[in-house]
Design a protein around this motif. Structure first.
Motif, PDB file in Angstrom:
ATOM      1  N   ASP A  10     -23.113  28.406   9.743  1.00 55.60           N
ATOM      2  CA  ASP A  10     -23.527  27.167   9.080  1.00 55.60           C
ATOM      3  C   ASP A  10     -22.759  26.946   7.779  1.00 55.60           C
ATOM      4  O   ASP A  10     -22.294  25.844   7.497  1.00 55.60           O
ATOM      5  CB  ASP A  10     -25.034  27.188   8.794  1.00 55.60           C
ATOM      6  CG  ASP A  10     -25.870  27.067  10.065  1.00 55.60           C
ATOM      7  OD1 ASP A  10     -25.352  26.542  11.070  1.00 55.60           O
ATOM      8  OD2 ASP A  10     -27.028  27.501  10.044  1.00 55.60           O
ATOM      9  N   ASP A  11     -22.618  28.012   6.984  1.00 53.95           N
ATOM     10  CA  ASP A  11     -21.902  27.919   5.712  1.00 53.95           C
ATOM     11  C   ASP A  11     -20.438  27.552   5.928  1.00 53.95           C
ATOM     12  O   ASP A  11     -19.876  26.741   5.188  1.00 53.95           O
ATOM     13  CB  ASP A  11     -21.991  29.242   4.933  1.00 53.95           C
ATOM     14  CG  ASP A  11     -23.392  29.510   4.403  1.00 53.95           C
ATOM     15  OD1 ASP A  11     -24.210  28.561   4.387  1.00 53.95           O
ATOM     16  OD2 ASP A  11     -23.664  30.649   4.007  1.00 53.95           O
ATOM     17  N   THR A  12     -19.821  28.141   6.954  1.00 54.09           N
ATOM     18  CA  THR A  12     -18.413  27.850   7.256  1.00 54.09           C
ATOM     19  C   THR A  12     -18.237  26.382   7.616  1.00 54.09           C
ATOM     20  O   THR A  12     -17.282  25.734   7.195  1.00 54.09           O
ATOM     21  CB  THR A  12     -17.919  28.740   8.417  1.00 54.09           C
ATOM     22  OG1 THR A  12     -18.124  30.112   8.065  1.00 54.09           O
ATOM     23  CG2 THR A  12     -16.439  28.520   8.696  1.00 54.09           C
ATOM     24  N   MET A  13     -19.197  25.841   8.381  1.00 55.09           N
ATOM     25  CA  MET A  13     -19.122  24.439   8.810  1.00 55.09           C
ATOM     26  C   MET A  13     -19.330  23.453   7.654  1.00 55.09           C
ATOM     27  O   MET A  13     -19.005  22.282   7.781  1.00 55.09           O
ATOM     28  CB  MET A  13     -20.153  24.166   9.916  1.00 55.09           C
ATOM     29  CG  MET A  13     -19.796  24.761  11.267  1.00 55.09           C
ATOM     30  SD  MET A  13     -18.250  24.123  11.990  1.00 55.09           S
ATOM     31  CE  MET A  13     -18.734  22.438  12.382  1.00 55.09           C
ATOM     32  N   LYS A  14     -19.851  23.935   6.535  1.00 51.29           N
ATOM     33  CA  LYS A  14     -20.059  23.055   5.380  1.00 51.29           C
ATOM     34  C   LYS A  14     -18.744  22.649   4.728  1.00 51.29           C
ATOM     35  O   LYS A  14     -18.675  21.662   4.002  1.00 51.29           O
ATOM     36  CB  LYS A  14     -20.973  23.730   4.345  1.00 51.29           C
ATOM     37  CG  LYS A  14     -22.429  23.727   4.774  1.00 51.29           C
ATOM     38  CD  LYS A  14     -23.312  24.480   3.789  1.00 51.29           C
ATOM     39  CE  LYS A  14     -24.731  24.605   4.327  1.00 51.29           C
ATOM     40  NZ  LYS A  14     -25.517  25.607   3.614  1.00 51.29           N
ATOM     41  N   ASN A  15     -17.685  23.427   4.993  1.00 47.75           N
ATOM     42  CA  ASN A  15     -16.356  23.074   4.488  1.00 47.75           C
ATOM     43  C   ASN A  15     -15.897  21.820   5.233  1.00 47.75           C
ATOM     44  O   ASN A  15     -15.824  21.825   6.457  1.00 47.75           O
ATOM     45  CB  ASN A  15     -15.394  24.239   4.753  1.00 47.75           C
ATOM     46  CG  ASN A  15     -13.992  23.977   4.253  1.00 47.75           C
ATOM     47  OD1 ASN A  15     -13.527  22.848   4.180  1.00 47.75           O
ATOM     48  ND2 ASN A  15     -13.296  25.046   3.921  1.00 47.75           N
ATOM     49  N   PRO A  16     -15.570  20.731   4.490  1.00 41.82           N
ATOM     50  CA  PRO A  16     -15.195  19.461   5.138  1.00 41.82           C
ATOM     51  C   PRO A  16     -13.964  19.579   6.054  1.00 41.82           C
ATOM     52  O   PRO A  16     -13.818  18.796   6.981  1.00 41.82           O
ATOM     53  CB  PRO A  16     -14.885  18.527   3.966  1.00 41.82           C
ATOM     54  CG  PRO A  16     -15.443  19.184   2.759  1.00 41.82           C
ATOM     55  CD  PRO A  16     -15.540  20.645   3.033  1.00 41.82           C
TER      56      PRO A  16
END
Length: 92
Positions: free
Chosen positions: A11-17
């Protein structure tokens, strides 16, 4: 316990635009978790790519990063211990 930590990391990785997909596999290519553009069907390929790349390096302790480049973006594949991670980033 580990699973929830992995899910949080995905989830945190996917927060990167710039990131549109992420996938984690074990050494057999079994999917441990994925998000976005990378799905279950990519697990085997990701695992094999990492293994083949490692076979090209002379240093057994080295963990090379495989970078697949295309017009739409890059997919980076790297093994961390027993887990292989693929990250799909869109071209900036």
């Amino acid at each position: 316990m580990m699973e929830s930590t992995l899910e949080q990391h995905l989830d945190d990785t996917m927060k990167n635009p710039a990131v549109v997909g992420v996938l984690c596999t074990d050494q057999q290519g079994h999917n441990l978790g994925c998000r976005g553009s990378l799905s279950d069907e990519h697990g085997g390929v990701v695992s094999v790519l990492a293994k083949q790349a490692a076979a090209l390096t002379r240093d057994p302790t080295d963990s090379p990063t495989v970078c697949l480049e295309s017009e739409s973006g890059n997919i980076l594949v790297r093994t961390h211990g027993t887990i292989t991670v693929a990250v799909h980033k869109i071209a900036s």
